[in-house]
Design a protein around this motif. Structure first.
Motif, PDB file in Angstrom:
ATOM      1  N   THR A  65      11.916  10.230   0.895  1.00 51.75           N
ATOM      2  CA  THR A  65      10.885   9.320   1.357  1.00 51.75           C
ATOM      3  C   THR A  65       9.884   9.118   0.237  1.00 51.75           C
ATOM      4  O   THR A  65       9.664  10.003  -0.583  1.00 51.75           O
ATOM      5  CB  THR A  65      10.133   9.875   2.603  1.00 51.75           C
ATOM      6  OG1 THR A  65       9.620  11.168   2.289  1.00 51.75           O
ATOM      7  CG2 THR A  65      11.059   9.976   3.778  1.00 51.75           C
ATOM      8  N   THR A  66       9.253   7.961   0.234  1.00 51.40           N
ATOM      9  CA  THR A  66       8.358   7.643  -0.857  1.00 51.40           C
ATOM     10  C   THR A  66       7.092   8.488  -0.836  1.00 51.40           C
ATOM     11  O   THR A  66       6.595   8.901  -1.851  1.00 51.40           O
ATOM     12  CB  THR A  66       7.978   6.145  -0.795  1.00 51.40           C
ATOM     13  OG1 THR A  66       9.171   5.378  -0.741  1.00 51.40           O
ATOM     14  CG2 THR A  66       7.173   5.753  -2.001  1.00 51.40           C
ATOM     15  N   TYR A  67       6.586   8.770   0.324  1.00 54.31           N
ATOM     16  CA  TYR A  67       5.350   9.514   0.437  1.00 54.31           C
ATOM     17  C   TYR A  67       5.494  10.634   1.441  1.00 54.31           C
ATOM     18  O   TYR A  67       6.436  10.673   2.219  1.00 54.31           O
ATOM     19  CB  TYR A  67       4.182   8.600   0.830  1.00 54.31           C
ATOM     20  CG  TYR A  67       3.971   7.560  -0.203  1.00 54.31           C
ATOM     21  CD1 TYR A  67       3.491   7.896  -1.453  1.00 54.31           C
ATOM     22  CD2 TYR A  67       4.319   6.238   0.042  1.00 54.31           C
ATOM     23  CE1 TYR A  67       3.329   6.949  -2.431  1.00 54.31           C
ATOM     24  CE2 TYR A  67       4.161   5.284  -0.938  1.00 54.31           C
ATOM     25  CZ  TYR A  67       3.655   5.644  -2.175  1.00 54.31           C
ATOM     26  OH  TYR A  67       3.506   4.697  -3.141  1.00 54.31           O
ATOM     27  N   ALA A 101      -3.533  10.134  -4.272  1.00 49.34           N
ATOM     28  CA  ALA A 101      -4.217   8.860  -4.517  1.00 49.34           C
ATOM     29  C   ALA A 101      -4.828   8.828  -5.912  1.00 49.34           C
ATOM     30  O   ALA A 101      -4.791   7.793  -6.594  1.00 49.34           O
ATOM     31  CB  ALA A 101      -5.296   8.643  -3.459  1.00 49.34           C
ATOM     32  N   GLN A 102      -5.379   9.963  -6.357  1.00 54.94           N
ATOM     33  CA  GLN A 102      -5.964  10.014  -7.697  1.00 54.94           C
ATOM     34  C   GLN A 102      -4.892   9.908  -8.776  1.00 54.94           C
ATOM     35  O   GLN A 102      -5.064   9.207  -9.772  1.00 54.94           O
ATOM     36  CB  GLN A 102      -6.744  11.328  -7.867  1.00 54.94           C
ATOM     37  CG  GLN A 102      -7.930  11.469  -6.917  1.00 54.94           C
ATOM     38  CD  GLN A 102      -8.912  10.321  -7.038  1.00 54.94           C
ATOM     39  OE1 GLN A 102      -9.396  10.003  -8.127  1.00 54.94           O
ATOM     40  NE2 GLN A 102      -9.216   9.678  -5.919  1.00 54.94           N
ATOM     41  N   LEU A 114      -5.260   3.559  -0.712  1.00 60.44           N
ATOM     42  CA  LEU A 114      -5.858   3.122   0.553  1.00 60.44           C
ATOM     43  C   LEU A 114      -5.338   3.921   1.754  1.00 60.44           C
ATOM     44  O   LEU A 114      -5.951   3.894   2.820  1.00 60.44           O
ATOM     45  CB  LEU A 114      -5.576   1.637   0.793  1.00 60.44           C
ATOM     46  CG  LEU A 114      -6.130   0.640  -0.238  1.00 60.44           C
ATOM     47  CD1 LEU A 114      -5.717  -0.777   0.142  1.00 60.44           C
ATOM     48  CD2 LEU A 114      -7.642   0.749  -0.329  1.00 60.44           C
ATOM     49  N   SER A 115      -4.201   4.614   1.568  1.00 59.05           N
ATOM     50  CA  SER A 115      -3.492   5.252   2.692  1.00 59.05           C
ATOM     51  C   SER A 115      -3.252   4.240   3.806  1.00 59.05           C
ATOM     52  O   SER A 115      -3.267   4.571   4.998  1.00 59.05           O
ATOM     53  CB  SER A 115      -4.285   6.459   3.228  1.00 59.05           C
ATOM     54  OG  SER A 115      -4.322   7.489   2.279  1.00 59.05           O
ATOM     55  N   TYR A 134       1.488   2.223   7.914  1.00 61.87           N
ATOM     56  CA  TYR A 134       2.229   2.943   6.894  1.00 61.87           C
ATOM     57  C   TYR A 134       3.546   2.242   6.598  1.00 61.87           C
ATOM     58  O   TYR A 134       4.159   1.644   7.489  1.00 61.87           O
ATOM     59  CB  TYR A 134       2.470   4.391   7.327  1.00 61.87           C
ATOM     60  CG  TYR A 134       1.181   5.149   7.532  1.00 61.87           C
ATOM     61  CD1 TYR A 134       0.425   5.560   6.441  1.00 61.87           C
ATOM     62  CD2 TYR A 134       0.710   5.425   8.811  1.00 61.87           C
ATOM     63  CE1 TYR A 134      -0.767   6.236   6.629  1.00 61.87           C
ATOM     64  CE2 TYR A 134      -0.479   6.097   9.006  1.00 61.87           C
ATOM     65  CZ  TYR A 134      -1.216   6.499   7.900  1.00 61.87           C
ATOM     66  OH  TYR A 134      -2.397   7.166   8.085  1.00 61.87           O
ATOM     67  N   CYS A 135       3.958   2.346   5.348  1.00 62.23           N
ATOM     68  CA  CYS A 135       5.204   1.734   4.891  1.00 62.23           C
ATOM     69  C   CYS A 135       6.062   2.832   4.272  1.00 62.23           C
ATOM     70  O   CYS A 135       5.837   3.247   3.137  1.00 62.23           O
ATOM     71  CB  CYS A 135       4.906   0.644   3.870  1.00 62.23           C
ATOM     72  SG  CYS A 135       6.381  -0.016   3.049  1.00 62.23           S
TER      73      CYS A 135
END
Length: 343
Positions: A4-6, A34-35, A95-96, A183-184
């Protein structure tokens, strides 16, 4: 490779908000991701410039009739395909929240995996072809023709496209009823008439075996054979070549192995603390893996003396004031080569 991507925690996701269980708090590790995702923009720009330079040199100075150039062109294309997804993923991680819609979610997800898979296979194919050219230069001269190159590229794109079936099916947008974010990624729930659990497991092992262990084995084997051949040929520049071979293999290990080890350590359910630790590791090792995509086409191109010469000609044409510097550099290299004693 990552399935999964995230790494947001939606194991307790439900379509019914009344039965939704409070998920694990992942704000801290998502903040770290995110950083780090700021690097995605620099990777994209660097890849765009570097791969664009490779394409320019091939177009200006080379003919698309050699096997190496055909494979290199496809490697550059796959790298650009993959890197084109990073700006979207960078915005998403910061942005989450996915703001580009469901259609773009499918497109970006497909582009991400297609570029990812094809880049791995083209790197492997280019390395193996270089091994054939060096180790079996005479016996493979008839086999290494345009037909061989086009068929090999077609097979790589076909395998990469088939491997994208899982993310195409599972990759979509969905909402979190707690924070109302979109979410994507791979949908965490079940699909009717599809064994999602089996699909995820098979996808994980497909990535591990076909897109890591197999390429790693081929690349290490190819460069060991190249190093042995170069040393036994007693060339003047053998030590520089062997050193270069060692750097290429070392880079592959550094950039790819940590990412896949983290994925292999845990692929399934975990408690909140374990999921957070794994997420920290993935955020860091993922960026190392992406860096290899940035540098690999450039690295494979400019290690050759011919491409270095083309690059100097291109620079001198647009910046004539640098001609003196390049000529003095070429003289220094020639003088050093002349003084070298053969082994």
């Amino acid at each position: 490779m990552e399935t999964t991507t995230y790494d947001y925690d939606y194991d307790n996701y439900s379509d019914d908000p009344a039965t939704l269980v409070a998920p694990c708090n992942r704000d801290v590790d998502n903040y770290v991701g995110a950083q780090l995702s700021v690097l995605y923009y620099f990777m994209f720009l660097f890849s765009l410039f570097g791969n664009g330079l490779v394409l320019t040199i091939i177009y200006r100075f080379e003919k698309m009739t050699t096997v190496t150039n055909i494979l290199l062109l496809n490697l550059v294309m796959s790298s650009l395909i993959f890197m084109s997804s990073l700006p979207f993923l960078g915005v998403y991680m910061q942005l989450s929240n996915w703001i580009f819609g469901k259609v773009m979610c499918k497109i970006v997800g497909t582009v991400y995996y297609l570029g990812f898979y094809s880049s791995v296979l083209f790197l492997t194919l280019l390395t193996f072809d270089r091994h054939l050219a060096v180790v079996y230069s005479l016996s493979t001269s008839r086999i290494r023709n345009q037909s061989y190159a086009f068929v090999s590229c077609f097979v790589v794109w076909l395998i990469s496209s088939l491997a994208c079936i899982k993310p195409i099916i599972l990759h979509t947008t969905f909402s979190n009823y707690i924070n109302n974010n979109t979410y994507c990624q791979e949908y965490p729930g079940d699909y009717p008439s599809i064994d999602v659990s089996q699909l995820r497991i098979s996808g994980f092992y497909l990535q591990l075996l076909l897109f890591f262990l197999f390429p790693l084995t081929i690349i290490v084997y190819s460069y060991i054979r190249i190093a042995i051949t170069v040393i036994s040929s007693k060339l003047v520049t053998r030590f520089k070549t062997v050193k270069l071979v060692f750097i290429i293999v070392l880079l592959f290990f550094i950039c790819w192995t940590p990412f896949n080890i983290v994925l292999l350590i845990h692929n399934g359910s975990a408690n909140c603390e374990q999921a957070q630790r794994r997420s920290y590791a993935l955020h860091i090792t993922r960026n190392f893996a992406y860096i290899y995509f940035c540098i690999s086409p450039i690295f494979y191109t400019f290690v050759g003396k011919k491409f270095q010469t083309y690059f100097q000609q291109l620079i001198m044409k647009h910046f004539p004031q640098l001609k003196k510097y390049f000529r003095s550099s070429q003289y220094s290299q020639t003088n050093t080569s002349t003084k070298s004693t053969p082994y």
